[in-house]
Design an enzyme around this catalytic site. Structure first.
Site, PDB file in Angstrom:
ATOM      1  N   ARG A 247      25.766  60.715  54.539  1.00  0.00           N
ATOM      2  CA  ARG A 247      26.186  60.678  53.123  1.00  0.00           C
ATOM      3  C   ARG A 247      27.711  60.626  53.000  1.00  0.00           C
ATOM      4  NH1 ARG A 247      21.766  60.000  53.557  1.00  0.00           N
ATOM      5  NH2 ARG A 247      19.970  60.902  52.506  1.00  0.00           N
TER       6      ARG A 247
ATOM      7  N   SER B  18      18.907  64.542  45.144  1.00  0.00           N
ATOM      8  CA  SER B  18      19.222  65.746  45.928  1.00  0.00           C
ATOM      9  C   SER B  18      20.577  66.283  45.488  1.00  0.00           C
ATOM     10  CB  SER B  18      19.306  65.409  47.417  1.00  0.00           C
ATOM     11  OG  SER B  18      18.116  64.810  47.827  1.00  0.00           O
TER      12      SER B  18
ATOM     13  N   GLU C  30      26.085  67.229  46.847  1.00  0.00           N
ATOM     14  CA  GLU C  30      26.083  65.786  47.117  1.00  0.00           C
ATOM     15  C   GLU C  30      26.691  64.957  45.978  1.00  0.00           C
ATOM     16  OE1 GLU C  30      22.503  63.870  48.915  1.00  0.00           O
ATOM     17  OE2 GLU C  30      22.904  62.288  47.465  1.00  0.00           O
TER      18      GLU C  30
END
Ligand SMILES: Cc1cc2nc3c(=O)[nH]c(=O)nc-3n(C[C@H](O)[C@H](O)[C@H](O)COP(=O)(O)OP(=O)(O)OC[C@H]3O[C@@H](n4cnc5c(N)ncnc54)[C@H](O)[C@@H]3O)c2cc1C
Length: 336
Positions: A162, A236, A331
């Site tokens: 990520r 998420s 995130e």
């Protein structure tokens, strides 16, 4: 062309109320270049796609750019591979659907991830055992300060879990205008992810096509993840934390059910498991909560502000730290 004091509620999937001082939606590279050339360099620039990985904390000063650069095409091919290009504004899943329909393999595990093609390299989107980095050939960018166009090969994007150079060392420097992907003509599908493996167990190898994997990935996602159009969320909310082997072993001894995945640099823990074990699954704090089916997803039940979202995130993070000694990293990107 520019919209003043634009409402951004529909531009972020958490449906947080905020305004952009000045919003532009360039449809061509020339338009984008003109917008950047006419921009006061003292003022900030924010680039957003479909807002599916954002917490818009406050109104956005300066210029907000929503790229509407369209187009998907095959650029070259060999007997084994095909290279496809897409404009940054293309809806990611349209690109996946089109390539799978052509019988090309590579994107099927990334089916139904919300957002644009241009945002995909920003956090190196990933799902079900595949990351964008594995199929990306190059990224085309325009430097915000100069309008200069450059290309970065995948090796030069600093891709991580990520993460990419666009999210780290070059944050705020470039706008991604297009991507090029290298796909397979023959099926080499990755079904290593548990539920995919189980689904295809016992089936002939030639049943494992990109189309079959896409269909299954969509079914899994629809059964697990809330649709932002129905229940506002940003997917998420935390990354899966990576801890050292010693820490993972001591947690495993105390919590044998802990879900974890060995990595080269340590052990990745399932953030959703930690959050659920801390009792946050389905729990609400005012208008926000952690989803009742998927504890990793923070949802806006209606009328939430960014303060509500960030307060819940802080409470979850503090609780997981106190119980397990593990730091959760958020995130979604916070703007401005
Ligand atoms: C229900 C749901 C499920 C999700 N599942 C996954 C998943 O499985 N895997 C995964 O990796 N992600 C997932 N996400 C997160 C999200 O879909 C991805 O991060 C997606 O790539 C964000 O695209 P976007 O266009 O909405 O970007 P935005 O949210 O608008 O922007 C995200 C960041 O990218 C930057 N950015 C956007 N476009 C550009 C551009 N053209 N140039 C430079 N910077 C840009 C923005 O400045 C911002 O910092 C999910 C989100 C939701 C809501």
């Amino acid at each position: 062309m520019a919209e003043r004091n634009a409402d951004l509620t529909a531009f972020n999937t958490l449906a947080l109320p905020a305004r952009a001082h000045c919003l532009v939606r360039p449809t061509t590279l020339d338009e984008l270049e003109q917008v950047l050339a006419g921009h006061d360099p003292q003022e900030p620039i924010h680039v957003i796609g479909e807002g599916s990985n954002l917490v818009i904390e406050d109104d956005l000063p300066g210029l907000t750019v929503v790229l509407a650069l369209d187009g998907m095409m095959k650029v070259r091919e060999t007997s084994e591979h095909v290279w496809v290009a897409a404009g940054a504004g293309v809806h990611w899943d349209d690109l996946v659907a089109w390539t799978v329909e052509q019988g090309w393999q590579g994107l099927e595990n990334l089916s139904l991830i919300p957002g644009t093609a241009g945002a995909a390299p920003y956090q190196n989107i990933g799902a079900y055992g595949v990351e964008l980095a594995q199929v990306l050939e190059q990224v085309t960018v325009m430097e915000l300060a100069t309008g200069t166009v450059s290309h970065f090969s995948a090796e030069n994007c600093d891709f991580g879990y990520r993460d990419s150079r666009f999210k780290s060392r070059d944050k705020g420097r470039y706008v991604i205008t297009g991507i090029e992907l290298k796909l397979n003509r023959q099926p080499h599908c990755n079904i290593s992810y548990g539920p995919l493996k189980q689904h295809f167990a016992g089936q002939d190898a030639d049943a494992v096509t990109a189309a079959a994997v896409r269909k299954q990935v969509i079914a899994i996602r629809q059964s697990k993840l809330p649709d932002p159009a129905v229940l506002a969320n940003a997917g998420s909310f935390f990354k899966n934390p990576v801890v050292d082997v010693q820490k993972a072993e001591s947690l495993k001894a105390a919590y044998p059910q802990l879900v974890s995945y060995p990595q080269q640099d340590g052990v990745k823990l399932a953030a959703g498991w930690l959050i659920e074990a801390a009792g946050w699954k389905g729990k609400r704090l005012g208008p926000v909560g952690m989803h009742s089916e998927q504890a990793l997803v923070l949802v806006n039940h209606g009328g939430a502000t960014s303060a509500d979202v960030l307060a819940l995130a802080a409470a979850v993070r503090a609780d997981v730290w106190q119980r397990f000694g593990v730091q959760l990293e958020q995130e979604p990107v916070v703007l401005p």
